[in-house]
Design an enzyme around this catalytic site. Structure first.
Site, short mmCIF file in Angstrom:
data_model
loop_
_atom_site.label_atom_id
_atom_site.label_comp_id
_atom_site.label_asym_id
_atom_site.label_seq_id
_atom_site.Cartn_x
_atom_site.Cartn_y
_atom_site.Cartn_z
N ILE A 12 37.27 -22.61 -9.24
CA ILE A 12 35.66 -22.33 -8.94
C ILE A 12 34.84 -23.03 -9.98
CG2 ILE A 12 33.81 -20.59 -8.52
CD1 ILE A 12 36.41 -18.86 -8.08
N ASN A 32 40.31 -23.27 -22.24
CA ASN A 32 41.47 -23.31 -23.17
C ASN A 32 42.92 -23.74 -22.66
OD1 ASN A 32 42.51 -21.24 -21.60
ND2 ASN A 32 42.75 -19.75 -22.96
N LYS A 84 43.64 -13.92 -13.83
CA LYS A 84 42.86 -13.56 -12.44
C LYS A 84 44.03 -12.81 -11.49
CE LYS A 84 43.05 -17.87 -10.15
NZ LYS A 84 42.38 -18.89 -8.91
N SER A 124 33.87 -9.64 -8.84
CA SER A 124 34.73 -9.56 -7.92
C SER A 124 34.57 -8.57 -7.00
CB SER A 124 36.02 -9.68 -8.12
OG SER A 124 37.01 -9.44 -7.23
N TYR A 149 43.51 -6.06 -13.74
CA TYR A 149 42.66 -7.18 -13.28
C TYR A 149 41.52 -6.48 -12.98
CZ TYR A 149 40.20 -10.80 -11.06
OH TYR A 149 39.24 -11.63 -10.44
N LYS A 153 37.43 -6.61 -14.51
CA LYS A 153 36.01 -6.93 -13.91
C LYS A 153 34.96 -5.63 -14.16
CE LYS A 153 37.10 -11.08 -12.98
NZ LYS A 153 36.43 -12.13 -13.77
N TYR A 177 32.36 -12.04 -6.14
CA TYR A 177 32.79 -12.88 -5.05
C TYR A 177 33.85 -12.38 -4.00
CZ TYR A 177 32.43 -16.15 -9.28
OH TYR A 177 31.81 -16.74 -10.15
N ARG A 231 39.51 -10.20 5.69
CA ARG A 231 38.96 -10.42 4.38
C ARG A 231 37.85 -11.24 4.75
NH1 ARG A 231 41.80 -7.15 3.30
NH2 ARG A 231 43.36 -6.73 1.57
P1 NAD Z 1 40.97 -20.39 -12.54
O1 NAD Z 1 42.22 -19.75 -13.32
O2 NAD Z 1 41.37 -21.41 -11.64
O3 NAD Z 1 39.76 -20.65 -13.70
C1 NAD Z 1 39.63 -19.88 -14.86
C2 NAD Z 1 39.73 -21.11 -16.03
O4 NAD Z 1 39.29 -20.18 -17.25
C3 NAD Z 1 40.86 -21.64 -16.27
O5 NAD Z 1 40.70 -23.14 -16.33
C4 NAD Z 1 41.45 -21.46 -17.51
O6 NAD Z 1 42.18 -22.20 -18.14
C5 NAD Z 1 40.23 -20.85 -18.21
N1 NAD Z 1 40.43 -19.60 -19.24
C6 NAD Z 1 41.20 -18.52 -19.04
N2 NAD Z 1 41.16 -17.77 -19.91
C7 NAD Z 1 40.42 -18.58 -21.11
C8 NAD Z 1 39.91 -18.23 -22.46
N3 NAD Z 1 40.49 -17.34 -22.97
N4 NAD Z 1 39.25 -19.25 -23.06
C9 NAD Z 1 38.91 -20.32 -22.36
N5 NAD Z 1 39.23 -20.60 -20.88
C10 NAD Z 1 39.88 -19.72 -20.40
O7 NAD Z 1 40.37 -19.03 -11.76
P2 NAD Z 1 39.17 -19.26 -10.71
O8 NAD Z 1 39.71 -18.86 -9.54
O9 NAD Z 1 38.30 -20.54 -10.52
O10 NAD Z 1 38.23 -17.75 -11.07
C11 NAD Z 1 37.23 -17.96 -11.98
C12 NAD Z 1 36.66 -16.87 -12.23
O11 NAD Z 1 36.38 -16.14 -10.76
C13 NAD Z 1 37.60 -15.57 -12.91
O12 NAD Z 1 37.04 -14.95 -13.83
C14 NAD Z 1 38.23 -15.00 -11.83
O13 NAD Z 1 38.64 -13.59 -12.22
C15 NAD Z 1 36.67 -14.80 -10.81
N6 NAD Z 1 37.25 -14.49 -9.51
C16 NAD Z 1 38.14 -15.28 -8.90
C17 NAD Z 1 38.70 -15.04 -7.48
C18 NAD Z 1 39.39 -15.90 -6.68
O14 NAD Z 1 39.91 -15.31 -5.81
N7 NAD Z 1 39.74 -17.04 -7.08
C19 NAD Z 1 38.05 -13.96 -7.09
C20 NAD Z 1 36.81 -13.08 -7.70
C21 NAD Z 1 36.67 -13.36 -8.86
N1 UFG Z 2 48.39 -12.17 2.32
C1 UFG Z 2 49.43 -12.29 3.20
N2 UFG Z 2 50.51 -12.96 2.42
C2 UFG Z 2 50.50 -13.45 1.54
C3 UFG Z 2 49.25 -13.46 0.61
C4 UFG Z 2 48.42 -12.66 1.26
O1 UFG Z 2 49.70 -11.67 4.07
O2 UFG Z 2 51.43 -14.21 1.13
C5 UFG Z 2 47.12 -11.30 2.92
C6 UFG Z 2 46.88 -9.96 2.09
O3 UFG Z 2 47.84 -8.89 2.33
C7 UFG Z 2 45.34 -9.72 2.48
C8 UFG Z 2 44.97 -11.24 2.81
O4 UFG Z 2 46.11 -11.95 3.07
O5 UFG Z 2 45.39 -8.88 3.52
C9 UFG Z 2 44.16 -11.76 1.43
O6 UFG Z 2 44.92 -11.73 0.39
P1 UFG Z 2 44.91 -12.45 -0.85
O7 UFG Z 2 45.76 -12.12 -1.91
O8 UFG Z 2 44.38 -14.02 -0.45
O9 UFG Z 2 43.31 -12.02 -1.52
P2 UFG Z 2 42.86 -10.42 -1.98
O10 UFG Z 2 41.83 -9.91 -0.92
O11 UFG Z 2 44.09 -9.56 -2.08
O12 UFG Z 2 42.33 -10.55 -3.24
C10 UFG Z 2 41.36 -11.68 -3.65
C11 UFG Z 2 41.76 -11.95 -5.09
C12 UFG Z 2 41.38 -10.91 -6.11
C13 UFG Z 2 40.14 -10.45 -5.88
C14 UFG Z 2 39.76 -10.20 -4.27
C15 UFG Z 2 38.20 -9.91 -3.85
O13 UFG Z 2 43.08 -12.23 -5.37
O14 UFG Z 2 41.58 -11.30 -7.42
O15 UFG Z 2 40.28 -11.42 -3.42
O16 UFG Z 2 37.53 -10.90 -4.37
F1 UFG Z 2 39.62 -9.52 -6.40
#
Ligand code: NAD
Ligand code: UFG
Length: 338
Positions: A12, A32, A84, A124, A149, A153, A177, A231
């Site tokens: 993101i 990092n 995450k 999240s 996790y 948050k 998000y 979702r």
């Molecule tokens: P990502 O893992 O792709 O990006 C996170 C980045 O942070 C990585 O590049 C990692 O190297 C860096 N990082 C981790 N720990 C660190 C530290 N201690 N110091 C410096 N850098 C560090 O994840 P993303 O999907 O881009 O998610 C970004 C943020 O959004 C996260 O906080 C995640 O929890 C939150 N979020 C993600 C989702 C999702 O589904 N992707 C949903 C809800 C919230």
């Molecule tokens: N699912 C499958 N098969 C898979 C993966 C997922 O059927 O291999 C299903 C899950 O059961 C769920 C849906 O697809 O019904 C979405 O699952 P994801 O794992 O893609 O996403 P989640 O909604 O479980 O969780 C995601 C992030 C969390 C975040 C949450 C809300 O992984 O970190 O969205 O933002 F907290």
């Protein structure tokens, strides 16, 4: 004055850096490299057509972070850095609390010491827990999360709320998000999970490209239109654009603000499979598997508060999300180069 983006080379963060720079903001990235490749930096640079500063630093390194704040003129922070993976957090709770909660505490302390009190935080939808009924609104009670996790948050949200109560000169925006998917239109940036993907879309794209045999659909007996989990999938570029609005908000106003970033529409697992097959022309074989522990039937947002207060709304639909995810996967079968 610059926006400091922690975790800015991740999924993101990288998309947000591109949109920030394309709209004229100066960006400084701290990462990092724990969950990304350095080549993500080159891809961002190629897309925006200019250099930007990158510090390889851990946010828990107070000295390293202080040195960055001393050297640079930082007006606000977008804080993405964190771990995450829900399943991994159950195995490694201490690592998750240390990285996410302790990391945020160190960052906030360094910010405070340098007089920088504007932060946008990646929260999240997981903070809504198991009991709230969708559409989820920001005023619902949060907590009741089922894994470490999600608890990080929730705890960070509590810390930021307490911080604001103690000192109203802060400007804090919590962005909740929903499910980010999709990739940059260019096909040069996208999600690059390590190992077996946990999330639905990267799993689907790896099946489509032949890396995995079939998708396991986790449960078909939920109380949803086809029995599979529903979702609120949101295009990562829409999510990135939400951060631009949030930065504007914290730069303009002091306060504690909370917004859902979602589309407001729920799709089931099988809806996504069908949309992906249509968008990519690939077939995605699947088998029905048992429910995954901790999953809920339905989770989608009411995104109207972000529309009313930030003038932000998601513009990209599920077809575009699938097309862009596929373009990224098919052009980069092994993700970012080393
Ligand atoms: P990502 O893992 O792709 O990006 C996170 C980045 O942070 C990585 O590049 C990692 O190297 C860096 N990082 C981790 N720990 C660190 C530290 N201690 N110091 C410096 N850098 C560090 O994840 P993303 O999907 O881009 O998610 C970004 C943020 O959004 C996260 O906080 C995640 O929890 C939150 N979020 C993600 C989702 C999702 O589904 N992707 C949903 C809800 C919230
Ligand atoms: N699912 C499958 N098969 C898979 C993966 C997922 O059927 O291999 C299903 C899950 O059961 C769920 C849906 O697809 O019904 C979405 O699952 P994801 O794992 O893609 O996403 P989640 O909604 O479980 O969780 C995601 C992030 C969390 C975040 C949450 C809300 O992984 O970190 O969205 O933002 F907290």
């Amino acid at each position: 004055m610059a926006v400091l983006v922690t975790g800015g080379l991740g999924y993101i963060g990288s998309h947000t850096c591109v949109e920030l720079m394309n709209s004229g903001n100066e960006v400084i990235v701290v990462d990092n490299l724990y969950n990304c490749k350095k080549s993500s930096y080159d891809r961002i640079k190629a897309l925006v057509g200019k250099d930007f500063k990158f510090y390889e630093c851990d946010i828990r390194d107070a000295e390293g972070m202080s040195a960055i704040f001393e050297k640079e003129s930082i007006d606000s922070v977008i804080h993405f850095a964190g771990l995450k993976a829900v399943g991994e957090s159950v195995e490694k709770p201490l690592e998750y609390f240390d990285n996410n909660v302790n990391g945020t505490l160190v960052l906030l302390d360094v910010m405070r010491k340098h007089g920088c009190k504007k932060i946008v935080f990646s929260s999240s939808a997981t903070v809504y827990g198991m009991n709230n009924i969708s559409p989820l609104t920001e005023n619902m009670e949060v907590g009741g999360v089922t894994n470490p996790y999600g608890r990080t948050k929730y705890m960070i949200e509590c810390i930021l709320k307490d911080l604001y109560v103690s000192d109203e000169s802060w400007s804090i925006c919590l962005l909740r998000y929903f499910n980010p998917i999709g990739a940059h239109k260019s096909g040069t940036m996208g999600e690059d999970p390590n190992g077996i993907p946990n999330n639905l879309m990267p799993y689907i794209t790896q099946v489509a490209i032949g890396k995995r045999e079939h998708l396991n659909v986790f449960g078909d007996d939920y109380d949803t239109h086809d029995g599979t989990g529903v979702r609120d999938y949101i295009h990562v570029v829409d999510l990135a654009l939400g951060h631009l609005k949030a930065v504007k908000k914290v730069e303009a106003e002091k306060g504690l603000f909370i917004y859902n970033l979602g589309t407001g529409t729920g799709y089931s697992v099988l809806d996504v499979v069908k949309a992906f097959e249509k968008a990519s022309g690939q077939s995605v074989p699947y088998v029905i598997a048992p429910r995954r522990a901790g999953d809920i039937a339905t989770c989608y947002s009411d995104p109207s508060k972000a529309l009313n207060e930030l003038d932000w709304k998601a513009e990209r639909g599920i077809d575009e999300m699938c097309e862009d995810s596929w373009r990224w996967q098919s052009q980069n079968p092994n993700g970012y180069p080393d």
